[in-house]
Scaffold this active site. Sequence first.
Site, PDB file in Angstrom:
ATOM      1  N   GLN A 131       0.845  -1.173   0.000  1.00 17.43           N
ATOM      2  CA  GLN A 131       0.000   0.000   0.000  1.00 17.43           C
ATOM      3  C   GLN A 131       0.889   1.233   0.000  1.00 17.43           C
ATOM      4  OE1 GLN A 131      -1.758  -2.746  -0.368  1.00 17.43           O
ATOM      5  NE2 GLN A 131      -1.183  -3.034   1.716  1.00 17.43           N
ATOM      6  N   SER A 177       1.498  -7.829  -8.636  1.00 15.99           N
ATOM      7  CA  SER A 177       0.868  -7.991  -7.343  1.00 15.99           C
ATOM      8  C   SER A 177      -0.614  -7.674  -7.433  1.00 15.99           C
ATOM      9  CB  SER A 177       1.583  -7.143  -6.292  1.00 15.99           C
ATOM     10  OG  SER A 177       1.084  -7.439  -5.018  1.00 15.99           O
ATOM     11  N   LEU A 178      -1.101  -6.761  -6.594  1.00 20.93           N
ATOM     12  CA  LEU A 178      -2.536  -6.455  -6.607  1.00 20.93           C
ATOM     13  C   LEU A 178      -3.012  -6.124  -7.999  1.00 20.93           C
ATOM     14  CD1 LEU A 178      -5.272  -5.696  -5.326  1.00 20.93           C
ATOM     15  CD2 LEU A 178      -4.323  -3.434  -4.921  1.00 20.93           C
ATOM     16  N   ARG A 231      -8.223 -10.872   0.118  1.00 21.18           N
ATOM     17  CA  ARG A 231      -6.766 -10.930  -0.012  1.00 21.18           C
ATOM     18  C   ARG A 231      -6.112  -9.921   0.929  1.00 21.18           C
ATOM     19  NH1 ARG A 231      -2.822  -8.214  -3.239  1.00 21.18           N
ATOM     20  NH2 ARG A 231      -1.200  -9.568  -4.118  1.00 21.18           N
ATOM     21  N   HIS A 253       5.105 -10.531  -0.338  1.00 22.67           N
ATOM     22  CA  HIS A 253       5.874 -11.262  -1.347  1.00 22.67           C
ATOM     23  C   HIS A 253       7.113 -11.915  -0.750  1.00 22.67           C
ATOM     24  CE1 HIS A 253       3.180  -9.877  -4.423  1.00 22.67           C
ATOM     25  NE2 HIS A 253       3.330  -8.644  -3.969  1.00 22.67           N
ATOM     26  N   GLN A 279       1.473 -15.821  -5.525  1.00 23.29           N
ATOM     27  CA  GLN A 279       1.902 -14.437  -5.743  1.00 23.29           C
ATOM     28  C   GLN A 279       2.146 -13.656  -4.457  1.00 23.29           C
ATOM     29  OE1 GLN A 279      -0.817 -11.356  -6.190  1.00 23.29           O
ATOM     30  NE2 GLN A 279      -0.318 -10.998  -8.336  1.00 23.29           N
TER      31      GLN A 279
END
Length: 336
Positions: free
Chosen positions: A41, A120-121, A145, A229, A277
């Site tokens: 984020q 990623s996202l 998630r 990750h 992932q």
Amino acid sequence: MGSVMAGQIAGLIAKEETCEDILKDLYYGAKEVILAEAKRQGAQKLGMASDLYAVYPIVRETFQQASAVLGYDLRQLIDTDDEKLNQTRYTQPAILTTSIAIFRLLQEKGFEPDMVAGLSLGEYSALVASGALDFEDAVALVAKRGEFMETAAPQGTGKMVAVMNADADLIEEMCQKALVKGIVTPANYNTPSQIVIGGETAAVNAAVELLKEAGVKRLIPLKVSGPFHTGLLEPASQQLAKVLETVTFADFHIPLVGNTEAKVMRHDDIKPLLARQVKEPVRFYDSIETMRELGMTEVIEIGPGKVLSGFLRKIDKTIPTRAVESVADLDELLQN
């Protein structure tokens, strides 16, 4: 045309603060491609896409659709609640929705990708853009998630450090040696000169010292929500795998380059790759190379922040790259 869109999903790090922007979506074209990136984020910001929301009905419709799935007013949260916006479980649907709203708006303006990719996202935005995942399912899925990731690695857990101008083999070797102190691995291969390592604090610190001894001069500790990750996200991976079994994925309408393997994703691999992932490295610059081989000629970055554009300039400055996160950006794109 040959362009790409990138949005939120991620941005990794173009300068010290850029690792805050790992949630990005990209849309490449001509071979047009969408690349979605989102790891940490940080790309989120109060009021993101508010000007687009005020002007374009498709943007408002997208946020209303997401709010109905989530059970709360997502637009209001983005505009007024900075504390919640920075909690992973809220950040992820906020960034996904912002990115898809802009993607849909660009579709209305005649932009269509020939391939997509996700970091990623952002990979969830890419899945929506590829036709493989319904938007409402994606909203519900990334909310889960985010919850799983937040629980597995609460704020303040572990550490991440950007390693600058060091060979990937050296970084991997030093992380391997530091494993005696705990979990530490590369987490984000952003550009050949920017690789982020993450894991348990003691192990990351040990890897940093080893890298310094090996001659690496620039290592930047990052303010992150958690060491995503990395192996610390194993519990989140297992929880996500169970939820993914309940989700239906359609066939791809266009190719998607997955960031976990930097290869064109097969339909049968969607669920296992999405589960992997969250605990495995993001291979951004390898994904860009794959897209170049597939014919990518131009990039349009979409969503809050312009970090991916910075990465792309470091990877290959010959690829024309533009970013859209506001009305002004859209107007400029349409004029060119």
